[in-house]
Each structure stands twice: as C-alpha cells, then as structure tokens.
Design a protein around this motif. Structure first.
Motif, PDB file in Angstrom:
ATOM      1  N   LEU A   1       0.673  -1.218   0.188  1.00 11.61           N
ATOM      2  CA  LEU A   1      -0.050   0.010   0.036  1.00 11.61           C
ATOM      3  C   LEU A   1       0.781   1.434  -0.091  1.00 11.61           C
ATOM      4  N   PRO A   2       1.914   1.353   0.732  1.00 16.06           N
ATOM      5  CA  PRO A   2       2.546   2.708   0.708  1.00 16.06           C
ATOM      6  C   PRO A   2       3.254   2.906  -0.724  1.00 16.06           C
ATOM      7  N   GLY A   3       3.706   1.947  -1.383  1.00 13.43           N
ATOM      8  CA  GLY A   3       3.906   2.029  -2.888  1.00 13.43           C
ATOM      9  C   GLY A   3       2.716   2.342  -3.659  1.00 13.43           C
ATOM     10  N   VAL A   4       1.829   1.717  -3.387  1.00 13.75           N
ATOM     11  CA  VAL A   4       0.543   1.788  -4.438  1.00 13.75           C
ATOM     12  C   VAL A   4       0.048   3.160  -4.200  1.00 13.75           C
ATOM     13  N   ALA A   5       0.018   3.607  -2.870  1.00 10.32           N
ATOM     14  CA  ALA A   5      -0.631   5.168  -2.835  1.00 10.32           C
ATOM     15  C   ALA A   5       0.325   5.998  -3.434  1.00 10.32           C
ATOM     16  N   ALA A   6       1.570   5.762  -3.498  1.00  8.19           N
ATOM     17  CA  ALA A   6       2.551   6.650  -4.022  1.00  8.19           C
ATOM     18  C   ALA A   6       2.069   6.942  -5.828  1.00  8.19           C
ATOM     19  N   ILE A   7       1.433   5.877  -6.413  1.00  7.46           N
ATOM     20  CA  ILE A   7       0.919   5.874  -7.395  1.00  7.46           C
ATOM     21  C   ILE A   7      -0.271   6.456  -7.657  1.00  7.46           C
ATOM     22  N   THR A   8      -1.204   5.919  -6.625  1.00  2.00           N
ATOM     23  CA  THR A   8      -2.548   6.134  -6.991  1.00  2.00           C
ATOM     24  C   THR A   8      -2.957   7.670  -6.014  1.00  2.00           C
ATOM     25  N   ALA A   9      -2.234   8.243  -5.159  1.00  2.00           N
ATOM     26  CA  ALA A   9      -2.316   9.452  -4.596  1.00  2.00           C
ATOM     27  C   ALA A   9      -0.897  10.038  -4.311  1.00  2.00           C
ATOM     28  N   PRO A  10      -0.361  10.681  -5.621  1.00  2.00           N
ATOM     29  CA  PRO A  10       1.024  10.778  -5.799  1.00  2.00           C
ATOM     30  C   PRO A  10       1.464  12.311  -5.553  1.00  2.00           C
ATOM     31  N   SER A  11       0.398  13.226  -5.389  1.00  2.00           N
ATOM     32  CA  SER A  11       1.043  14.466  -5.365  1.00  2.00           C
ATOM     33  C   SER A  11       1.034  15.196  -4.041  1.00  2.00           C
ATOM     34  N   LEU A  12       1.378  16.469  -3.830  1.00  2.00           N
ATOM     35  CA  LEU A  12       1.597  16.925  -2.651  1.00  2.00           C
ATOM     36  C   LEU A  12       0.018  17.325  -2.366  1.00  2.00           C
ATOM     37  N   GLY A  13      -0.787  17.712  -3.164  1.00  2.00           N
ATOM     38  CA  GLY A  13      -2.430  17.681  -2.658  1.00  2.00           C
ATOM     39  C   GLY A  13      -2.845  16.378  -2.116  1.00  2.00           C
ATOM     40  N   SER A  14      -2.402  15.348  -2.724  1.00  2.00           N
ATOM     41  CA  SER A  14      -2.774  14.028  -2.122  1.00  2.00           C
ATOM     42  C   SER A  14      -2.336  13.655  -0.628  1.00  2.00           C
ATOM     43  N   LEU A  15      -1.151  14.135  -0.548  1.00  2.00           N
ATOM     44  CA  LEU A  15      -0.397  13.820   0.936  1.00  2.00           C
ATOM     45  C   LEU A  15      -1.194  14.724   1.785  1.00  2.00           C
ATOM     46  N   ALA A  16      -1.614  15.961   1.399  1.00  2.00           N
ATOM     47  CA  ALA A  16      -2.337  16.954   2.529  1.00  2.00           C
ATOM     48  C   ALA A  16      -3.595  16.324   2.526  1.00  2.00           C
ATOM     49  N   ARG A  17      -4.204  15.682   1.610  1.00  2.00           N
ATOM     50  CA  ARG A  17      -5.634  14.925   1.814  1.00  2.00           C
ATOM     51  C   ARG A  17      -5.653  14.122   2.717  1.00  2.00           C
ATOM     52  N   LEU A  18      -4.650  13.162   2.907  1.00  4.35           N
ATOM     53  CA  LEU A  18      -4.794  11.988   3.516  1.00  4.35           C
ATOM     54  C   LEU A  18      -4.431  12.049   5.122  1.00  4.35           C
ATOM     55  N   ARG A  19      -5.664  12.887   5.492  1.00  3.82           N
ATOM     56  CA  ARG A  19      -5.667  13.047   7.285  1.00  3.82           C
ATOM     57  C   ARG A  19      -6.592  12.373   7.636  1.00  3.82           C
ATOM     58  N   PRO A  20      -6.471  11.728   9.102  1.00  5.33           N
ATOM     59  CA  PRO A  20      -7.459  10.976   9.641  1.00  5.33           C
ATOM     60  C   PRO A  20      -8.656  11.838   9.852  1.00  5.33           C
ATOM     61  N   GLY A  21      -9.790  11.090  10.040  1.00  3.38           N
ATOM     62  CA  GLY A  21     -10.956  11.948  10.252  1.00  3.38           C
ATOM     63  C   GLY A  21     -11.812  12.236   9.063  1.00  3.38           C
TER      64      GLY A  21
END
Ligand code: GLU
Ligand code: MG
Length: 421
Positions: A278-298
C-alpha cells in the motif's frame, strides 16, 4: 465499423474534429485534435507528439532529470483507439478517443501508460483472471466570482437545486457519451459534488474516467462554473477523493465475494497483497502534494495502512455483497486515490499488487472497525498500524522498495514517474 463508415457517420452528426487524449504522470489529460477528415490516416499512423510528455510536471514544466528522456529530441505517435470514438455531447463539434503513445516505428513505447494497463490485463488473463473497476469522482464547483456553487446541506437535494442546470447537463451528457452513472449527490464538503461511475473492465474504466473529466469540464463551462478535481481544495474541509473500486474474477466467480466479516480466502489474499504494497501503491494512486495533504485521519480519506469492512476511514474498505444486493457486488475500495493519479497506472498497480497476493496465497491481518487516528501511538503500535507515507521522499522510498510496482511500470516509466515527482 471501418474508418470510412465512421467518418461518414461523424461528419453527418456535425463533428469537425477528433480529440485524442491520454493522461500524463500527473494524471493530467493531454490531447491533440485533428480535423475529422484525417481520421483514417491518424488511425493508421497516429499524431506526432514529443517524448517529453512523460516528464512534464503538474505545472507544465519539463524535467530533464530522467536519463532516458533527458534531451529535447524525440518523437512518439499518439494512436487513437477507434473503437472508443465518442462524439462529445457537451462539445458536439468534437469526437473524443483515448490514445496509446507508440514509438515512431509503431512498436510499443515503454512510457505509454495505457499500454501498462493493457499489459496488466493480459497478464491477469494468462492466469485465468479478469477484473472489474469503477471510480467515484468527487469535485468542487464554484461560480465565476469564486463563490461556492452550492451551500449544502451535505447530501441534500437542496444543495443540488443550486446547480440544477449543471446536474441536468451531466446526466444527459454522461448518458450520451456512453458513461454509466451509478449515482450522483451533493458531497460533504462545501460546493462538493460526487458522481460514481458503474464498474466495467479495467481499460474501459480508465478510459471512461478521462472521458468523465472532459464531460464534467464541458458541463461546468456551459453553466459558467469552475470545477476543481484537486485532492484538497481547502485545508479546512473534506478533500476530493477519487476512490477506486475493484474486484477480481476467476471463471465467472468474484473472488471478493464473502460475508459480512470479509471475503473468502482468495479475496483476503487480494486484500493482503494490496495492504503489503500500500505505501508504494498510494505513491502511484495518490501521488501529489495535494494527495498527501488530503490523507488526514477523520476525513474518510485513508491515512493509516489497514483494511476494514465498510470502514470509511480505511484506505482499503471491503464492500461485501449481500443476498439483497447480489453476492457478486462485493469489491474492495481504495480511498487513497485521487485525480492527480494517472488512471491507467493506478489501476495497473492495484490489480498487480492485489493479484500477487492471490498468487502467493497471502493471509490478511485482522480488519479494524474504528479509526486508528483516534488511537494513541501505543495502540497503533500494538495493532501494527502505521501511517501511509506523508512526504514525497517517503513516497519515493516506498516506490523504490516495492519491486512489484517496478515490474508493472517497467524501469523506464518508473524512472520518469519518479523524476516528475
Ligand atoms: N471526501 C472524502 C475523501 O477525501 C471521501 C468521503 C466519502 O467517503 O465519500 O476521500
Ligand atoms: Mg464520497
């Protein structure tokens, strides 16, 4: 239909041009348009396009950091898939088709993202496997003056009355463009709307995701709205997830089928395969700075690596079938997925990593029914739950450490993808 008959039909329908589209390594659709009279020739030999699109970044800058594409020299051919040509209901002077990028001599080009998914589907077929896939598309709508196009309430029909003409165009244009909407609603965030596409075979699902973007943009423009697919349009509100649902099938049997506790052994192995990578998969499926900002709990976006049954905080949410729905409706939803992913690459790595779990007969760790974001560090450690990569460097390290992703993308494309990041 042959290209002559197709040309006649399209010309009679008022089509003046053919737009051939692909998605780059930022998930950004790129395209070339030719007069419709060129259809037969373009179907044979494609349209000339620079090799450098494989190393365009999300602000249209070109990186020369990838050794395979480090000079301005080089050309590739963009060949439309003529079986997929669609007159665009929202832009009726244009027909649209997804394309493959091939080498100038017509042979496969290693940076062709659609080709990666086509090869992955063929690799599954060799093992007697097929897949179904479908995306949910969340987006935000604003008026020309920047005001939110609707003001809620979340999931309320009142919200949709504010964008009624847009919704009417979307429903009509999606149907006319051959896109099957599973459902549409006002989403949780301000000015947010969601459309879920019906599941279909993987290459069609990715093609349709691109066509859906185009159809949505045209409808928004017709009604004077701006539309954003950005993973996180505002840090104080819900993000735009493009959740990806998949199921894997063998001989007409859905391997994800199971019961309310989870799928059967093969389905659990699919979950386990995806969880492992999953860490590698998410680097393809949610790969941008915006993606990383989006992946917040809650925020129902999937911040921690775990799976759950109908758990909306889980990046891997198992959706069981039931006797009421049909047992075959079972599928796995990937929430760590958004519009900055290339849909072909996203689906290829999801299917490859899941199917690897099945081939190896992996067993899945326990499912969790709550939000690990509400646990303390000790509890997460005890239960073996870690956060998904949260920085570009962590994502890059995950990509480098996931051999199955390198195998699916190939060294050249993986190199270009990482250089673009
Ligand atoms: N908007 C949420 C996201 O960022 C998802 C909400 C939902 O579960 O539909 O993915
Ligand atoms: Mg949603």
């Amino acid at each position: 239909m042959g290209t002559d008959a197709l040309l006649r039909e399209l010309t009679e329908a008022g089509v003046a041009g053919l737009t051939v589209s692909w998605a780059d390594n930022n998930g950004i659709p790129r395209s070339r348009t030719v007069p419709i009279s060129a259809l037969a020739q373009v179907a044979r030999t494609g349209i000339g396009v620079t090799t450098l699109f494989a190393v365009f970044d999300s602000s249209d800058a070109i990186t020369y950091a990838h050794p395979g594409l480090s000079t301005p020299s080089g050309d590739t051919r963009l060949v439309p898939d003529t079986d997929r040509i669609t007159q665009l209901a929202g832009q009726p002077a244009l027909a649209w088709a997804p394309g493959n990028l091939v080498s100038a001599d017509g042979t496969p080009w290693p940076y062709d993202q659609r080709g990666v998914l086509q090869r992955q589907v063929a690799a599954l077929a060799e093992k007697g496997l097929t897949a179904l896939a479908g995306w949910e598309l969340e987006f935000t709508l604003h008026r020309a003056d920047g005001a939110p196009a609707h003001h809620g309430p979340a999931y309320g029909p009142a919200a949709l009355t504010e964008v009624d003409e847009f919704v009417a165009s979307v429903l009509r244009d999606f149907a006319a463009n051959g896109l099957s909407i599973h459902q549409l609603h006002a989403e949780y965030g301000p000015a947010q709307v969601e459309i879920a596409l019906a599941a279909t075979d993987p290459v069609s699902a990715a093609d349709q995701q691109l066509l859906a973007r185009q159809t949505l943009r045209a409808a928004a423009r017709t009604h004077g709205l701006t539309i954003s697919f950005a993973p996180l349009p505002s840090t104080s509100h819900a993000g735009n997830g493009w959740h990806l649902h998949t199921s894997l099938w063998r001989g007409g049997q859905n391997l994800l089928a199971g019961g309310p506790e989870g799928p059967g052994a093969d389905g659990l192995a699919y979950v386990a395969g995806l969880l492992r990578d999953l860490p590698g998969v998410a680097a393809i499926t949610a790969p941008s700075l915006g993606s990383l900002a989006r992946l917040r709990p809650g925020f129902f976006a999937g911040a921690y690596a775990f799976w759950g049954v109908q758990n909306r905080e889980a990046p891997l949410r198992y959706v069981p079938g039931t006797a009421f729905l049909g047992e075959d409706r079972a599928n796995l939803e990937l929430k760590a997925s958004d519009a900055s992913a290339n849909p072909y690459l996203a689906l290829a790595v999801v299917l490859a990593c899941g199917a690897a779990g099945v081939a190896e007969g992996l067993t899945a760790p326990p499912a969790f029914g709550s939000d690990p974001g509400t646990w303390d560090d000790d509890e997460r450690a005890t239960r073996g739950v870690v956060a998904l990569p949260g920085t570009p460097d962590e994502q890059d390290a995950a990509l480098a450490a996931t051999p199955r992703i390198g195998d699916v993308l190939g060294a050249e494309l993986l190199g270009a993808f990482r250089a673009v990041r």
